[in-house]
Each structure stands twice: as C-alpha cells, then as structure tokens.
Design a protein around this motif. Structure first.
Motif, PDB file in Angstrom:
ATOM      1  N   GLN A  28     -27.474  24.124  -2.575  1.00 29.79           N
ATOM      2  CA  GLN A  28     -27.497  24.875  -3.832  1.00 29.79           C
ATOM      3  C   GLN A  28     -28.081  24.038  -4.964  1.00 29.79           C
ATOM      4  O   GLN A  28     -28.719  24.569  -5.873  1.00 29.79           O
ATOM      5  N   THR A  29     -27.870  22.728  -4.912  1.00 34.01           N
ATOM      6  CA  THR A  29     -28.429  21.839  -5.930  1.00 34.01           C
ATOM      7  C   THR A  29     -29.947  21.842  -5.847  1.00 34.01           C
ATOM      8  O   THR A  29     -30.631  21.943  -6.868  1.00 34.01           O
ATOM      9  N   ALA A  32     -31.279  25.152  -7.180  1.00 32.88           N
ATOM     10  CA  ALA A  32     -31.221  25.203  -8.644  1.00 32.88           C
ATOM     11  C   ALA A  32     -32.302  24.343  -9.289  1.00 32.88           C
ATOM     12  O   ALA A  32     -32.918  24.743 -10.282  1.00 32.88           O
ATOM     13  N   ILE A  33     -32.555  23.177  -8.732  1.00 32.08           N
ATOM     14  CA  ILE A  33     -33.602  22.305  -9.272  1.00 32.08           C
ATOM     15  C   ILE A  33     -34.969  22.957  -9.086  1.00 32.08           C
ATOM     16  O   ILE A  33     -35.779  22.991 -10.019  1.00 32.08           O
ATOM     17  N   SER A  36     -35.731  25.501 -11.554  1.00 29.83           N
ATOM     18  CA  SER A  36     -35.638  24.966 -12.932  1.00 29.83           C
ATOM     19  C   SER A  36     -34.401  25.465 -13.663  1.00 29.83           C
ATOM     20  O   SER A  36     -34.394  25.605 -14.874  1.00 29.83           O
ATOM     21  N   LYS A  37     -33.345  25.729 -12.908  1.00 29.20           N
ATOM     22  CA  LYS A  37     -32.076  26.145 -13.506  1.00 29.20           C
ATOM     23  C   LYS A  37     -31.151  24.953 -13.705  1.00 29.20           C
ATOM     24  O   LYS A  37     -30.113  25.063 -14.346  1.00 29.20           O
ATOM     25  N   TYR A  38     -31.516  23.821 -13.129  1.00 28.04           N
ATOM     26  CA  TYR A  38     -30.708  22.603 -13.209  1.00 28.04           C
ATOM     27  C   TYR A  38     -31.646  21.409 -13.310  1.00 28.04           C
ATOM     28  O   TYR A  38     -32.588  21.296 -12.531  1.00 28.04           O
ATOM     29  N   PRO A  40     -31.946  17.578 -12.752  1.00 22.83           N
ATOM     30  CA  PRO A  40     -31.198  16.541 -12.027  1.00 22.83           C
ATOM     31  C   PRO A  40     -30.975  15.301 -12.884  1.00 22.83           C
ATOM     32  O   PRO A  40     -31.706  15.059 -13.845  1.00 22.83           O
ATOM     33  N   SER A  41     -29.969  14.555 -12.506  1.00 26.44           N
ATOM     34  CA  SER A  41     -29.735  13.275 -13.170  1.00 26.44           C
ATOM     35  C   SER A  41     -30.929  12.370 -12.902  1.00 26.44           C
ATOM     36  O   SER A  41     -31.717  12.603 -11.978  1.00 26.44           O
TER      37      SER A  41
END
Length: 68
Positions: A28-29, A32-33, A36-38, A40-41
């Motif tokens: 899911q990560t 999302a990346i 472009s919904k998340y 990343p660090s």
C-alpha cells in the motif's frame, strides 16, 4: 511530488509487492507513492533509488508547489 517508480518497476519487471518486500514496506505504501498520495521519507526515497541503482533525482521530481 512526481515520481517514476512505476517506470523503473516496469524496466526491472518487478511488482509493487516485490518492491515493497525488498524495501521493507507494505504494498500500500508503494501504491500511495506511485499515485503521489504519499511523499516518502528521505530514508525511503534513498532506499528506492538505491534499489534501482540510480540517483534520487532520477526517480523523484520536486515541483515548486511542493516547496510551499
């Protein structure tokens, strides 16, 4: 923040699940990346770049609006 993860995955012929497993994150990560919904660090961004053996700037594109 725009990214080219999907393109690099296609070139490497790996799935979102395979990339997630290699990076130690959930699928899911990655989803999302890629959407472009998340964002990343920094650590995860470098892990992704290292996985594909490229510079971070080749995968992630920071736009002016991202800096506000």
């Amino acid at each position: 923040m725009k990214n080219s993860i999907k393109v690099f995955r296609a070139k490497a012929n790996i799935t979102q699940e395979q990339l997630a497993t290699a990076l130690g994150v959930y699928r899911q990560t990655i989803i999302a990346i890629e959407k472009s919904k998340y964002v990343p660090s920094l650590t995860l961004a470098f892990k992704i770049a290292r996985h594909f053996n490229v510079n971070v700037e080749e995968i992630f594109e920071c736009e002016e609006s991202d800096l506000k």
